[in-house]
Design a protein around this motif. Structure first.
Motif, mmCIF file in Angstrom:
data_model
loop_
_atom_site.group_PDB
_atom_site.id
_atom_site.type_symbol
_atom_site.label_atom_id
_atom_site.label_comp_id
_atom_site.label_asym_id
_atom_site.label_seq_id
_atom_site.Cartn_x
_atom_site.Cartn_y
_atom_site.Cartn_z
ATOM 1 N N GLU A 106 0.667 -0.774 -0.025
ATOM 2 C CA GLU A 106 0.187 0.165 -0.270
ATOM 3 C C GLU A 106 0.937 1.712 0.486
ATOM 4 O OE1 GLU A 106 -3.224 0.295 -0.879
ATOM 5 O OE2 GLU A 106 -3.404 2.239 0.711
ATOM 6 N N ASP A 107 1.671 1.204 0.824
ATOM 7 C CA ASP A 107 2.955 2.296 0.973
ATOM 8 C C ASP A 107 3.148 2.921 -0.177
ATOM 9 O OD1 ASP A 107 4.411 0.338 0.706
ATOM 10 O OD2 ASP A 107 4.899 0.714 2.652
ATOM 11 N N HIS A 132 -6.895 4.499 -5.763
ATOM 12 C CA HIS A 132 -6.381 5.653 -5.079
ATOM 13 C C HIS A 132 -5.928 6.777 -5.965
ATOM 14 C CE1 HIS A 132 -4.783 2.099 -2.472
ATOM 15 N NE2 HIS A 132 -3.746 2.643 -2.393
ATOM 16 N N VAL A 139 0.133 4.224 -2.713
ATOM 17 C CA VAL A 139 0.194 5.035 -2.573
ATOM 18 C C VAL A 139 1.407 6.776 -3.118
ATOM 19 C CG1 VAL A 139 -0.503 7.214 -0.418
ATOM 20 C CG2 VAL A 139 -1.336 5.179 -0.722
ATOM 21 N N LEU A 140 2.040 6.267 -3.209
ATOM 22 C CA LEU A 140 3.614 7.205 -3.370
ATOM 23 C C LEU A 140 3.363 6.888 -4.981
ATOM 24 C CD1 LEU A 140 5.672 5.405 -0.630
ATOM 25 C CD2 LEU A 140 5.223 7.995 -1.194
ATOM 26 N N VAL A 159 0.337 9.281 -6.084
ATOM 27 C CA VAL A 159 0.354 10.533 -5.530
ATOM 28 C C VAL A 159 1.341 11.436 -7.118
ATOM 29 C CG1 VAL A 159 1.983 12.704 -4.425
ATOM 30 C CG2 VAL A 159 0.932 11.207 -3.201
#
Lengths: 291, 291, 291, 291
Positions: free
Chosen positions: C124-125, C162, C128-129, C132
């Motif tokens: 997930e990290d 996301h 997400v990055l 962005v």
């Protein structure tokens, strides 16, 4: 603006020809002067005889800036050369005229001839619309220059005028850690009220090394040699202040700090919005005059 | 404000006694006059002899407003009554004084006696800090009165001055659908630039029925009988304009529309921030004067 | 990550060589394999002998995606060709490995050899990055393509995963009028809670003509012939969904609607943040494994 | 929901009677059972005979929670007592039923009788709507308790679930300096992506003294004795986690730290939105079932 008007658009570049289109799309009768080389749609009347300015128009629209040089109309799309002072002799008394960067002599001429002359640049509405385009254009510039995301970066905006205000607002909206600097205590209070970090402009130097991106909006040498020595070497500086700007560009180059002097962003970044800003301002002036 | 100062705090209510505490916490030497009934901590010097104002203080702080009535100092926590004009006779020449709602006669007196007198209300920094408290207090008021969430509601803010600007900003931040009204085209451009819906104040009436919540900030009768007839019966109107406000409250009551005339919010909603706003403004004035 | 580690970086493109630099800057001992043609700084150890992978590293980092084709390591900066399956034979038992787009057979191999293998794309990290960067890149793409400002425009974001979430957030922050579509009632509730307009994806068609800009994030043909007939001719469509995307590009072209299929934005728009996303994810995995 | 339905509303408190009104206002035919003491408008049919539940309704709506105690329906506005299990005997096969906090035995009963039973609390849409009300209610609570403005304060939100997400969003919108804590690396990435400060929950303790306001959303003792010793004495702690909450309230009291355990905020802060959340969820379930 539901009423249908008769509007003369005189000289200028692509923004001015874009304006012709916008006005015609709104249903107005548009007469184009000194725009012979512009590609205009059929519903716009190309005027070749400048003396036809002697008709009464609801509005006569000159470019921004109105002068290309001290004696010539800014008219790169024209086949001819004109002196704005001469054009003013054609306008009938009472004619309403809008232009950009009007000098005293032209205002005087207007006064003497009984013309109602407005300068875009003295209008808050126009300045705000322009600042929106400049602020967005500045963000676009940073996005083009940088190979990392703005989100999460520490950013300093020097100066909290029109552009500074909107730049802070939009950067904050992108999840940037925004600090704005200003000289006046009132501006610093506004900066905090909007949720950004505030720092007095005279005190930015102690903390310059903490910023990834620096936008300058103050037309004064702020980032001089001494200041630049505190800036991170891999920081990016985007100067939005009119020439000569607020950055010692040569010294920045020596230090290997990436800089850009981004000027005239509205016309470059969003010419269509620039034309639209002219349109809205014209309508606002006409509205105000009637009420 | 790292330097330690000698400050006289004279008269006023809880905010003024709160100010004593804040200043003392910052390490300054604070002398309280005409605050005999305030509960002050030990490090604050309670002065009982008003003539002791003849010392030289770095700053003498009078309340907001300075007058309770045309001849009396606003000093509800004092055991005595004073006339601000008389107090001014004690101050040594050159004394710096800060007060709120100073009238011409007091400014004249200051001028004649060689005193440097500032009015909080003429300071942008103070007005912004006050407006933050008013805007938040207005949201708090709405939250108290309403039995539904603000998120997702349609809200109109009439007037885009200091309070209007911040109210829009904070409502937007709560996910409210914000429309702001203003008279000037420049303000309307700002409203759009910040991402809110804009409507000219003279044109709000055609769409009044679409709002769940209406905040008024304009000190002029805007929501008169005719306008109120267009407002939804279950809407909520919060008037923030100084008396008599901008709403026909009687008629609204007849229609069963819930209204509140919310006045003096900073002192009521956040007295501690109100004292802090005074503190910050005092420091700013002292800073500016030195530089 | 204060502890200094021994890390092998194997194959990949500029992002992977950027990762070498970031890790070395953090003080780790970095060994580069299959990156012979990358310009690496001196503190990074260029390994030429692939069998040296048999040392125990704190972490072995393979590229995203790990395969260039079914039998080859993705290693455009290498002078040699490798099969990821073969490399796995060198790693000592218990070696921790991170890679992108790992297939079942590779996971199986890892399991059989007692290797601990993680896939970035299941984290997930990392996602997400990456999102962005994709969301910002999408805004950058629109800014490049359009000749007007985004501020004040009506914009539809199709899909609230996301990327949709962050795109909405950033557009809203630029003062765009944001509508997001989703299929699930829970997502629609989230969209409203964040202050955007919500519309069920199956119902976007009735109102398509009102949008100036449309971003699609759903990998399914949403904007088909019928839908495109409702889109404004001067609208802009930016498709972010993986191939074949969600737009009938040919038909859009026939209609004269401007479209872009913007793929792999993180690597193109912000390669440096892409390398940083890898770095952060590696640290997170190491942290989690120790705790 | 344009179609007109026949709906039974059974038991519950003011929210459930508010729901009757909302459904009737939408044009549905509403039958109220076990709500004898509620003040219902005339267009709602008060049913006194519980066996009339044997009609086929489009939807039968039970309260949240459905049980007052292990054997009784939650029906404080009824003149009678019922056991939900008994009620289920009346419903015709296939009846659609919505209730809150359904236990296994009731689900089993529904299954055996061929009833379609949904639990509000298992619905994402309902949970989000509830979280909006909780987050706004938490801000309202802080505004009521504090005598200063939230704007500019440093605030920690512990836990980044539904409530944490929205609380961060709304606080940020008020110009608060927001830090959110989470345990998972994915949540920390989200927190940063939205522009807030992120901190791992296990690491909040080193910096607790820097926060003016702390909201806890995690139902686990986080702010224990040791942690509270680091909290500023004039900080405010608002615990939103269900009982027993995440704060050692007794110890906080000993330290003189102001705390509030704010529970059931949606019903208290915004009962009307709570009823509306039920209405929307009912419509969503009906919609999904038809498609």
């Amino acid at each position: 603006m539901t009423e249908k008007l008769k509007i003369a658009v005189i000289g200028g570049d692509e923004r001015q020809s874009g304006l012709c289109k916008l006005l015609a799309d709104d249903g107005h009768k548009v007469f184009a002067f000194a725009l012979e080389r512009a590609h205009l749609s059929e519903n716009i009347i190309q005027e070749t005889d400048i003396t036809r300015l002697n008709q009464k128009f609801d509005c006569a629209v000159l470019p921004i800036p109105v002068y290309a040089d001290p004696t010539h109309l800014n008219a790169p799309l024209s086949l001819h050369e004109y002196n704005p002072d001469d054009l003013f002799a054609y306008f009938p008394s009472g004619q309403m005229i809008i232009a950009g960067k009007v000098n005293n002599s032209l205002f005087e001429k207007a006064g003497r001839n009984g013309l109602r002359l407005y300068d875009y640049l003295e209008r808050e509405d126009f300045n705000v619309l322009n600042s929106v385009a400049t602020a967005e254009g500045a963000i676009h510039t940073a996005m083009c220059e940088l190979n990392y995301t703005l989100n999460g970066k520490r950013c300093l905006v020097i100066g909290y005028g029109h552009i500074g205000k909107l730049l802070c607002r939009y950067l904050y909206g992108l999840g940037v850690d925004v600090t704005a600097s200003a000289r006046k205590s009132g501006d610093l209070a506004w900066i905090n009220a909007y949720g950004y970090n505030a720092v007095e402009t005279s005190k930015i130097f102690s903390d310059l090394s903490s910023y990834d991106i620096i936008f300058n909006t103050v037309p004064k040498l702020i980032l001089d040699e001494k200041a630049l020595l505190s800036v991170k070497q891999d920081a990016f500086i985007c100067d939005l202040a009119s020439k000569p700007g607020g950055v010692d560009f040569n010294f920045a180059k020596q230090l290997g700090i990436k800089t850009i002097h981004a000027l005239s962003l509205p016309g470059k970044y969003s010419p269509s919005s620039a034309a639209d800003a002219m349109r809205k301002t014209i309508y606002n002036i006409l509205d105000e005059w009637r009420n």
